[in-house]
Design an enzyme around this catalytic site. Structure first.
Site, PDB file in Angstrom:
ATOM      1  N   LYS A 173       0.857  -1.197   0.000  1.00 30.01           N
ATOM      2  CA  LYS A 173       0.000   0.000   0.000  1.00 30.01           C
ATOM      3  C   LYS A 173       0.888   1.240   0.000  1.00 30.01           C
ATOM      4  O   LYS A 173       1.839   1.330   0.776  1.00 30.01           O
ATOM      5  CB  LYS A 173      -0.881  -0.061   1.258  1.00 30.01           C
ATOM      6  CG  LYS A 173      -1.520   1.239   1.646  1.00 30.01           C
ATOM      7  CD  LYS A 173      -1.454   1.488   3.153  1.00 30.01           C
ATOM      8  CE  LYS A 173      -0.088   1.887   3.620  1.00 30.01           C
ATOM      9  NZ  LYS A 173      -0.020   2.480   4.966  1.00 30.01           N
TER      10      LYS A 173
ATOM     11  N   ASP B 104      -5.760   0.103   8.002  1.00 29.99           N
ATOM     12  CA  ASP B 104      -5.478  -0.019   6.568  1.00 29.99           C
ATOM     13  C   ASP B 104      -6.076  -1.283   5.946  1.00 29.99           C
ATOM     14  O   ASP B 104      -5.962  -1.484   4.736  1.00 29.99           O
ATOM     15  CB  ASP B 104      -3.958  -0.052   6.332  1.00 29.99           C
ATOM     16  CG  ASP B 104      -3.333   1.325   6.494  1.00 29.99           C
ATOM     17  OD1 ASP B 104      -4.036   2.327   6.289  1.00 29.99           O
ATOM     18  OD2 ASP B 104      -2.133   1.387   6.818  1.00 29.99           O
TER      19      ASP B 104
HETATM   20  P1  ATP Z   1       1.011   0.691   8.153  1.00 23.85           P
HETATM   21  O1  ATP Z   1       1.566   1.314   6.927  1.00 23.85           O
HETATM   22  O2  ATP Z   1      -0.369   0.082   7.976  1.00 23.85           O
HETATM   23  O3  ATP Z   1       1.135   1.528   9.387  1.00 23.85           O
HETATM   24  P2  ATP Z   1       3.381  -0.905   8.436  1.00 23.85           P
HETATM   25  O4  ATP Z   1       3.766  -1.282   7.041  1.00 23.85           O
HETATM   26  O5  ATP Z   1       4.126   0.248   9.033  1.00 23.85           O
HETATM   27  O6  ATP Z   1       1.840  -0.640   8.480  1.00 23.85           O
HETATM   28  P3  ATP Z   1       3.360  -3.698   9.144  1.00 23.85           P
HETATM   29  O7  ATP Z   1       4.443  -4.268   8.268  1.00 23.85           O
HETATM   30  O8  ATP Z   1       1.966  -3.980   8.778  1.00 23.85           O
HETATM   31  O9  ATP Z   1       3.564  -2.133   9.374  1.00 23.85           O
HETATM   32  O10 ATP Z   1       3.703  -4.228  10.637  1.00 23.85           O
HETATM   33  C1  ATP Z   1       3.152  -3.631  11.782  1.00 23.85           C
HETATM   34  C2  ATP Z   1       3.319  -4.579  12.979  1.00 23.85           C
HETATM   35  O11 ATP Z   1       2.401  -5.658  12.849  1.00 23.85           O
HETATM   36  C3  ATP Z   1       4.692  -5.195  13.133  1.00 23.85           C
HETATM   37  O12 ATP Z   1       5.227  -4.777  14.357  1.00 23.85           O
HETATM   38  C4  ATP Z   1       4.493  -6.705  13.119  1.00 23.85           C
HETATM   39  O13 ATP Z   1       5.155  -7.366  14.160  1.00 23.85           O
HETATM   40  C5  ATP Z   1       2.995  -6.891  13.261  1.00 23.85           C
HETATM   41  N1  ATP Z   1       2.501  -7.946  12.346  1.00 23.85           N
HETATM   42  C6  ATP Z   1       1.615  -8.879  12.622  1.00 23.85           C
HETATM   43  N2  ATP Z   1       1.356  -9.640  11.548  1.00 23.85           N
HETATM   44  C7  ATP Z   1       2.095  -9.173  10.549  1.00 23.85           C
HETATM   45  C8  ATP Z   1       2.244  -9.550   9.193  1.00 23.85           C
HETATM   46  N3  ATP Z   1       1.577 -10.557   8.647  1.00 23.85           N
HETATM   47  N4  ATP Z   1       3.094  -8.811   8.435  1.00 23.85           N
HETATM   48  C9  ATP Z   1       3.745  -7.755   8.975  1.00 23.85           C
HETATM   49  N5  ATP Z   1       3.637  -7.380  10.250  1.00 23.85           N
HETATM   50  C10 ATP Z   1       2.819  -8.078  11.049  1.00 23.85           C
END
Ligand code: ATP
Length: 309
Positions: free
Chosen positions: A16, A143
């Protein structure tokens, strides 16, 4: 095991990209109100689902070690919630190929959860009403609803208000770059100071990548300063992307630390990505098509050459 049990359903979980992200307010319960234009990049994780006795998850791919493989994984949380909502007694073996850096602003966990909901709804032959599925998705994360929709959209409220955006122009590419710093979304929001922005929605249909860049340049990511304060390398990523030949604009996505630059062609993006990776061998760098309609994209965008782990 009958033939039907051997069926395996693959659903890609595309990255995204918040093309802009304005923080427009804060609810009394502390949740921030956002206005964002969300699109997707043709790179991501992959969810594979097949029948099994119980609901279980295995994780592979280059970033497997960075995600929980137990009940905290958003894929398992999505699966259990869907099973409970649908009264499902069947199980499912889920495999996640984790190719996106974790906690990086590309909504990997949200995309994985949305992909798991889609895969399991098909596997278990559930037909939940759109509203019910959207409510369940929102409960898993802000999201998740937009990832479930899988199309470029304006996202408002705390993630529940999803409105079609004008079509994004064909031929747009991005280079994504992450300096290898994980950023917690909650911490970035806590660190943010300053007031609130107005919404950035627009009605014009950009004719090409240059016109899209012009529109985006009037908008911003309101979380950038907070992310830079927590992870100073983000400033270098933004500067390097912006200075890449052919880059039309550069910005951070989500709460960082991943940033993107917009390009008008695949060649410009792949050249810029190769040069950036040479300058910064320790960064995660990827060129990818940018679009509004992920249904049209091949599974190979998410996991080239199969499940890879
Ligand atoms: P956003 O842009 O929605 O804020 P992000 O990309 O910054 O998200 P993610 O990679 O979705 O963050 O990870 C957020 C947290 O969710 C991490 O600390 C991780 O440990 C936890 N998590 C749980 N399941 C998953 C998964 N399938 N993939 C990634 N992270 C996960």
């Amino acid at each position: 095991m009958s033939d039907g049990d051997a069926v395996s359903i693959d659903v890609p979980a595309f990255a995204k990209i918040n093309l802009y992200l304005h923080v427009t307010g804060r609810r009394p319960d502390g949740y921030h109100l956002l206005d964002s234009l969300v699109a997707f990049a043709g790179i991501g994780d992959l969810i594979e689902a097949r029948f099994d006795e119980t609901v279980r998850l295995t994780v592979g791919g280059p970033y497997a070690a960075d995600v929980p493989d137990g009940p905290d994984n958003l894929v398992l949380r999505a699966a259990h919630r869907l099973a409970a909502a649908g009264g499902v007694t069947a199980g499912a073996a889920l495999h996640l190929t984790k190719r996106l850096p974790v906690a990086s602003g590309m909504g990997g966990g949200s995309a994985d959860a949305a992909a798991a909901l889609k895969a399991l709804a098909r596997l278990w032959d559930l037909r939940p009403a759109d509203g019910d599925l959207a409510a369940l998705a929102l409960d898993l994360g802000a999201d998740v609803p937009v990832c479930l929709k899988g199309r470029g959209a304006f996202m408002g409220g705390i993630g529940e208000d999803i409105v079609d955006c004008p079509p994004l122009p064909d031929g747009c590419w991005v280079v994504l770059a992450n300096p290898g710093v994980a950023l917690s979304t909650a911490e970035v929001f806590r660190r943010r100071d300053g007031g609130f922005s107005g919404p950035g929605r627009f009605e014009a249909t950009p004719a090409d990548a240059a016109e899209l860049a012009e529109i985006l340049n009037d908008r911003r990511n309101d979380l950038t300063n907070a992310a830079v304060a927590l992870a100073p390398p983000v400033a270098a990523v933004l500067a390097d992307l912006a200075a890449s030949p052919g880059a039309l604009m550069a910005r951070m996505t989500g709460s960082g630390a991943t940033c993107f630059a917009l390009f008008a062609s695949m060649d410009a993006a792949t050249d810029a990505a190769a040069a950036l990776q040479t300058r910064h061998p320790d960064w995660w760098v990827a060129p990818a098509p940018l679009g509004g309609d992920t249904d049209a994209w091949p599974r190979e965008f998410a996991a080239p050459g199969g499940s890879g782990g």
